[in-house]
Write an enzyme that holds these catalytic residues in place. Structure first.
Site: not given
Ligand code: PLP
Length: 372
Positions: A178-180
């Site tokens: 879910v992180k970049t």
């Protein structure tokens, strides 16, 4: 359903993992060091250490900081529980600083209000990807407190013209999907201090060393290793780092895509809902999250879901979780600004693969539901 966040995996990411899978090393091979070197360069630090998760990295950072029983570790009330759990893992007491409502981050003032003689470390969180004021916090706590930035939301961001990762004693990243930037599961720390660096390496791999210069019995033989401290197996794999290196090269593009979505939301939702804090001119927001604030949040959340928009809530103030209330006696009212924020916050979908049509769906749904 349109989720609030989603990974962007492209053909070259897949190819990089396949190549690693066919190589000699699935773990403890050259791709880990290559990924670390790439991350250190991005952050502008001499060192980076990759871990099996951001949570493991936070645990390692608290260990390296020397936090233990009798110590306090200060973090933001407004964060994922892992930012505070890491203090508990090493036997220290998690203490919460309130947010500054103008930034949703802790400030030098809110941190100073809860620092005591027992404070060993402070973990400011660059919440949503807006860089926290590390230099001001460092000045407020003094040189004896270790400053650990939780930059799980902020990879690719810039603070006062410098890359996120360069300013704290240790900066922690997460590579959850879910992180970049993602490695599936994974995390890392960027840092400049060689002593902390050695402690992180030891902690990541059972506290074992083979380094002849450090062995108590250096003449035992070529096979010989010694355990010098109680570490864990918090290693990341070469498969994950193959993905990580491929992803990390795209950080700038991913952050730009998130900023473009944020700019559109800001323009088309102005006057409809309360928008996130303004970004200082010398900083770059990484926009892991785009958070709006609404009245009747529960109704808005449910109505968005009915229309296929899966918004999310980040976060319940950590100390309101039953574990924290039961274990440390924390109660509502501790951090009033974080509690007020929680009442209205709503994270809208924001990730590079979100199409313009999907953005329109989100904007139209919010406008309809809020009644603008
Ligand atoms: C995701 C996240 C973590 C934990 O990272 P994992 O890689 O999921 O263990 C820690 N802090 C914050 C603020 C996060 O968003």
């Amino acid at each position: 359903m349109i989720p609030y966040g989603r990974q962007t995996i492209e053909d070259d990411d897949v190819a990089a993992v396949l190549e690693a899978l066919r190589s000699d090393f699935l773990t403890q091979g050259p791709r880990v060091a290559a990924f670390e070197a790439q991350l250190a360069e991005l952050a502008g630090t001499p060192y980076a250490v990759a871990f099996s998760s951001g949570t493991a990295a936070l645990h390692a950072a608290c260990f390296a900081a020397g936090a233990g029983p009798g110590d306090e570790v200060v973090t933001s009330a407004l964060t994922f529980a892992a930012s505070a759990n890491c203090a508990a893992y090493v036997g220290a007491t998690p203490v919460f600083a309130d947010i500054d409502p103008a930034t949703w981050n802790v400030s030098a003032e809110t941190v100073a209000a809860v620092v005591s003689e027992r404070t060993r470390a402070v973990i400011p969180v660059s919440f949503t990807g807006l860089p926290a004021p590390i230099a001001e916090i460092r000045a407020a706590v003094g040189p004896d407190v270790v400053v650990i930035e939780d930059a799980a939301h902020a990879i690719g961001g810039r603070r006062a013209g410098r890359p996120v990762g360069a300013d704290a004693d240790m900066t922690v990243f997460s590579f959850h999907p879910v992180k970049t930037v993602t490695t599936g599961e994974g995390g890392a720390i960027t840092l400049s201090d060689p002593k902390l660096y050695q402690r992180l390496l030891d902690f990541r791999s059972h506290g074992m060393t083979k380094d002849p210069a450090r062995l108590e019995r250096p003449d035992e033989g070529g096979w010989y290793m010694e355990q010098h401290l109680l570490g864990f197996n918090y290693r990341i794999t070469d498969l994950q780092c193959a993905l990580g290196s491929s992803q990390l090269a795209k950080t700038e593009r991913f952050v730009a895509a998130r900023n473009a979505i944020a700019a559109r939301y800001r323009e088309e939702l102005a006057g409809v809902v309360a928008l996130p804090p303004e970004v200082p001119a010398d900083s770059l927001h990484a926009y892991h999250l785009f958070v709006i604030s609404v009245a009747e949040r529960r109704r808005v959340y449910d109505a968005l879901r009915e229309r296929g928009v899966l918004a999310q809530i980040h976060y319940l103030p950590v100390y309101l979780h039953p574990y924290y209330r039961d274990t440390y006696g924390y109660a509502p009212g501790l951090c009033p600004e974080a509690e007020t924020y929680y009442e209205g916050c709503l994270s809208l979908p924001c990730f590079p693969g979100l199409t313009e049509d999907e953005q329109t769906t989100v904007i139209t749904a919010v406008r309809d539901i809020v009644g603008a």
